[in-house]
Write a protein that holds these residues in place. Structure first.
Motif, PDB file in Angstrom:
ATOM      1  N   ARG A  31       0.869  -1.178   0.000  1.00  0.00           N
ATOM      2  CA  ARG A  31       0.000   0.000   0.000  1.00  0.00           C
ATOM      3  C   ARG A  31       0.906   1.229   0.000  1.00  0.00           C
ATOM      4  O   ARG A  31       1.620   1.468   0.980  1.00  0.00           O
ATOM      5  N   VAL A  32       0.863   1.992  -1.070  1.00  0.00           N
ATOM      6  CA  VAL A  32       1.743   3.154  -1.234  1.00  0.00           C
ATOM      7  C   VAL A  32       0.897   4.416  -1.352  1.00  0.00           C
ATOM      8  O   VAL A  32      -0.050   4.470  -2.137  1.00  0.00           O
ATOM      9  N   LEU A  33       1.261   5.432  -0.575  1.00  0.00           N
ATOM     10  CA  LEU A  33       0.579   6.722  -0.637  1.00  0.00           C
ATOM     11  C   LEU A  33       1.449   7.701  -1.401  1.00  0.00           C
ATOM     12  O   LEU A  33       2.618   7.903  -1.061  1.00  0.00           O
ATOM     13  N   VAL A  34       0.896   8.326  -2.433  1.00  0.00           N
ATOM     14  CA  VAL A  34       1.608   9.317  -3.232  1.00  0.00           C
ATOM     15  C   VAL A  34       1.030  10.693  -2.916  1.00  0.00           C
ATOM     16  O   VAL A  34      -0.170  10.920  -3.062  1.00  0.00           O
ATOM     17  N   ILE A  35       1.890  11.595  -2.471  1.00  0.00           N
ATOM     18  CA  ILE A  35       1.488  12.961  -2.149  1.00  0.00           C
ATOM     19  C   ILE A  35       1.733  13.831  -3.371  1.00  0.00           C
ATOM     20  O   ILE A  35       2.873  14.093  -3.744  1.00  0.00           O
ATOM     21  N   GLY A  36       0.676  14.251  -4.026  1.00  0.00           N
ATOM     22  CA  GLY A  36       0.786  15.095  -5.207  1.00  0.00           C
ATOM     23  C   GLY A  36       0.660  14.295  -6.485  1.00  0.00           C
ATOM     24  O   GLY A  36       1.356  13.290  -6.664  1.00  0.00           O
ATOM     25  N   ALA A  37      -0.226  14.723  -7.371  1.00  0.00           N
ATOM     26  CA  ALA A  37      -0.418  14.061  -8.668  1.00  0.00           C
ATOM     27  C   ALA A  37       0.006  14.993  -9.795  1.00  0.00           C
ATOM     28  O   ALA A  37      -0.661  15.104 -10.812  1.00  0.00           O
ATOM     29  N   GLY A  38       1.142  15.688  -9.581  1.00  0.00           N
ATOM     30  CA  GLY A  38       1.621  16.667 -10.541  1.00  0.00           C
ATOM     31  C   GLY A  38       2.821  16.200 -11.338  1.00  0.00           C
ATOM     32  O   GLY A  38       2.850  15.070 -11.832  1.00  0.00           O
ATOM     33  N   GLY A  39       3.843  17.068 -11.428  1.00  0.00           N
ATOM     34  CA  GLY A  39       4.997  16.764 -12.262  1.00  0.00           C
ATOM     35  C   GLY A  39       5.774  15.544 -11.822  1.00  0.00           C
ATOM     36  O   GLY A  39       6.254  14.768 -12.649  1.00  0.00           O
ATOM     37  N   ASP A 121       1.874   1.537   3.783  1.00  0.00           N
ATOM     38  CA  ASP A 121       3.160   0.964   4.173  1.00  0.00           C
ATOM     39  C   ASP A 121       4.305   1.931   3.929  1.00  0.00           C
ATOM     40  O   ASP A 121       5.290   1.947   4.673  1.00  0.00           O
ATOM     41  N   ILE A 122       4.200   2.712   2.871  1.00  0.00           N
ATOM     42  CA  ILE A 122       5.294   3.584   2.449  1.00  0.00           C
ATOM     43  C   ILE A 122       4.684   4.817   1.798  1.00  0.00           C
ATOM     44  O   ILE A 122       3.611   4.746   1.185  1.00  0.00           O
ATOM     45  N   VAL A 123       5.359   5.962   1.951  1.00  0.00           N
ATOM     46  CA  VAL A 123       4.862   7.236   1.432  1.00  0.00           C
ATOM     47  C   VAL A 123       5.869   7.793   0.438  1.00  0.00           C
ATOM     48  O   VAL A 123       7.080   7.788   0.682  1.00  0.00           O
ATOM     49  N   ALA A 124       5.360   8.274  -0.692  1.00  0.00           N
ATOM     50  CA  ALA A 124       6.193   8.922  -1.709  1.00  0.00           C
ATOM     51  C   ALA A 124       5.714  10.360  -1.855  1.00  0.00           C
ATOM     52  O   ALA A 124       4.583  10.602  -2.276  1.00  0.00           O
ATOM     53  N   ASP A 125       6.570  11.305  -1.499  1.00  0.00           N
ATOM     54  CA  ASP A 125       6.180  12.712  -1.475  1.00  0.00           C
ATOM     55  C   ASP A 125       6.697  13.432  -2.720  1.00  0.00           C
ATOM     56  O   ASP A 125       7.900  13.517  -2.947  1.00  0.00           O
ATOM     57  N   GLY A 126       5.756  13.976  -3.489  1.00  0.00           N
ATOM     58  CA  GLY A 126       6.104  14.799  -4.635  1.00  0.00           C
ATOM     59  C   GLY A 126       5.407  16.136  -4.546  1.00  0.00           C
ATOM     60  O   GLY A 126       5.073  16.742  -5.574  1.00  0.00           O
ATOM     61  N   SER A 127       5.168  16.618  -3.320  1.00  0.00           N
ATOM     62  CA  SER A 127       4.439  17.869  -3.111  1.00  0.00           C
ATOM     63  C   SER A 127       5.277  19.061  -3.553  1.00  0.00           C
ATOM     64  O   SER A 127       6.500  18.971  -3.713  1.00  0.00           O
ATOM     65  N   THR A 146       8.222   4.566   6.074  1.00  0.00           N
ATOM     66  CA  THR A 146       9.338   4.954   5.220  1.00  0.00           C
ATOM     67  C   THR A 146       8.866   5.998   4.218  1.00  0.00           C
ATOM     68  O   THR A 146       7.789   5.875   3.630  1.00  0.00           O
ATOM     69  N   LEU A 147       9.690   7.028   4.026  1.00  0.00           N
ATOM     70  CA  LEU A 147       9.358   8.146   3.154  1.00  0.00           C
ATOM     71  C   LEU A 147      10.380   8.247   2.026  1.00  0.00           C
ATOM     72  O   LEU A 147      11.589   8.299   2.268  1.00  0.00           O
ATOM     73  N   VAL A 148       9.890   8.238   0.787  1.00  0.00           N
ATOM     74  CA  VAL A 148      10.741   8.480  -0.383  1.00  0.00           C
ATOM     75  C   VAL A 148      10.308   9.822  -0.963  1.00  0.00           C
ATOM     76  O   VAL A 148       9.153   9.990  -1.362  1.00  0.00           O
ATOM     77  N   THR A 149      11.210  10.790  -0.982  1.00  0.00           N
ATOM     78  CA  THR A 149      10.843  12.144  -1.362  1.00  0.00           C
ATOM     79  C   THR A 149      11.711  12.659  -2.503  1.00  0.00           C
ATOM     80  O   THR A 149      12.903  12.359  -2.563  1.00  0.00           O
ATOM     81  N   ALA A 150      11.094  13.411  -3.406  1.00  0.00           N
ATOM     82  CA  ALA A 150      11.808  13.996  -4.535  1.00  0.00           C
ATOM     83  C   ALA A 150      11.352  15.437  -4.711  1.00  0.00           C
ATOM     84  O   ALA A 150      10.272  15.832  -4.263  1.00  0.00           O
ATOM     85  N   ALA A 151      12.198  16.226  -5.379  1.00  0.00           N
ATOM     86  CA  ALA A 151      11.872  17.623  -5.647  1.00  0.00           C
ATOM     87  C   ALA A 151      12.530  18.038  -6.948  1.00  0.00           C
ATOM     88  O   ALA A 151      13.606  17.524  -7.310  1.00  0.00           O
ATOM     89  N   ILE A 152      11.893  18.961  -7.654  1.00  0.00           N
ATOM     90  CA  ILE A 152      12.442  19.494  -8.908  1.00  0.00           C
ATOM     91  C   ILE A 152      12.233  20.998  -8.963  1.00  0.00           C
ATOM     92  O   ILE A 152      11.266  21.528  -8.422  1.00  0.00           O
ATOM     93  N   LEU A 153      13.154  21.691  -9.628  1.00  0.00           N
ATOM     94  CA  LEU A 153      13.037  23.123  -9.876  1.00  0.00           C
ATOM     95  C   LEU A 153      13.986  23.489 -11.008  1.00  0.00           C
ATOM     96  O   LEU A 153      15.153  23.085 -10.991  1.00  0.00           O
ATOM     97  N   ARG A 154      13.492  24.206 -11.973  1.00  0.00           N
ATOM     98  CA  ARG A 154      14.267  24.621 -13.138  1.00  0.00           C
ATOM     99  C   ARG A 154      14.875  23.396 -13.837  1.00  0.00           C
ATOM    100  O   ARG A 154      14.170  22.603 -14.430  1.00  0.00           O
TER     101      ARG A 154
END
Length: 273
Positions: A31-39, A121-127, A146-154
């Motif tokens: 069961r995976v929770l995804v934060i943000g359905a954007g880029g 079970d695990i969270v993936a943050d793309g906020s 457990t948290l897997v997080t990513a970020a983007i800019l420019r």
């Protein structure tokens, strides 16, 4: 445990000795929770669905606009004006009907974060804002997620995994970034811009790290921050250390064992995609 159609669908996974039937079953049970359905969330959601994650939760309170389509590949022209959670659920259903989607059409807040995150079970943050990122980190630590997080800019991206609830030497997000930056000091993508394909690169890598964590494959990114410079075509990794004085995971702060109630799952609109 698998239908004939599923065995054919996941054949390229199952023939990998590191995954096999047992690993594919673990993905189906996850069961995976995804934060943000954007880029970031768009490619992340699609690759998690393609991999056979059994239950995917989507948190987003926004609607699809034309400016999203340059990078948010889970949505299209027919989705304009639609809730991103609904649009993403349709895309997932079209890709893999064996995935259950739970739509959380809301903005995470201190009042609802525990109840939403607890059932996964695990969270993936793309906020796309620091308020949410810090809230997600603090909640994941407290609930032992457990948290897997990513970020983007420019033209730049970053990616890491945080599981400080397992104890030293694993750091949490606040060990690296103790507090949010002052308002206005870091521009948003809407102000500074972002290369569309960069979301695809980092969102796909984020999905890969989620799968690795579920299957306990390879080397975790916990304790490391991956940095990607798209203009240079360069990846580099920075070592991260746990801060013994971190106000979340340092000192006497201890995570708790979550009590998520019944097996019906977290609050949201469930759709068996």
């Amino acid at each position: 445990m698998f239908s004939r159609e599923e065995l054919e669908r996941y054949a390229r996974h199952i023939i990998l000795p590191e995954i096999g039937g047992a690993g594919q079953q673990a993905l189906k049970s996850a069961r995976v929770l995804v934060i943000g359905a954007g880029g970031l969330g768009s490619p992340l959601l699609l690759y998690l669905a393609a991999a056979g994650i059994g239950t995917i939760g989507i948190v987003d309170d926004d609607t699809v606009s034309l400016s999203n389509l340059q990078r948010q590949v889970a949505h299209g022209i027919t989705s304009l004006g639609q809730k991103k959670t609904e649009s993403a659920a349709v895309a997932i259903a079209d890709l893999n009907p064996h995935v259950r989607v739970i739509e959380h059409t809301l903005r995470l807040s201190p009042e609802n974060a525990d109840s939403v995150i607890c059932g996964y079970d695990i969270v993936a943050d793309g906020s796309d804002n620091f308020e949410t990122r810090f809230l997600v980190n603090d909640t994941c630590y407290r609930l032992k997620k457990t948290l897997v997080t990513a970020a983007i800019l420019r033209f730049d991206g970053q990616l890491s995994t945080f599981k400080a609830h397992r104890g030293p030497p694993h750091p949490c997000y606040r060990c690296v970034f103790p507090e949010p930056p002052p308002p206005g000091s870091v521009p948003a993508c809407s102000e500074a811009g972002v290369l569309g394909a960069l979301g695809g690169v980092m969102g796909s890598l984020q999905a890969l790290e989620v799968v690795k964590e579920i299957l306990d494959l390879g080397d975790s990114l916990s304790g490391r921050l991956m940095l990607y410079d798209a203009l240079r075509g360069d990846f580099r990794t920075v070592r991260l250390r746990r801060d013994p004085h971190c106000r979340i995971c340092g000192g006497g702060s201890e995570p708790v064992s979550p009590d998520c109630g019944a097996e019906t799952g977290p609050p949201g609109t469930g759709s068996p995609a």
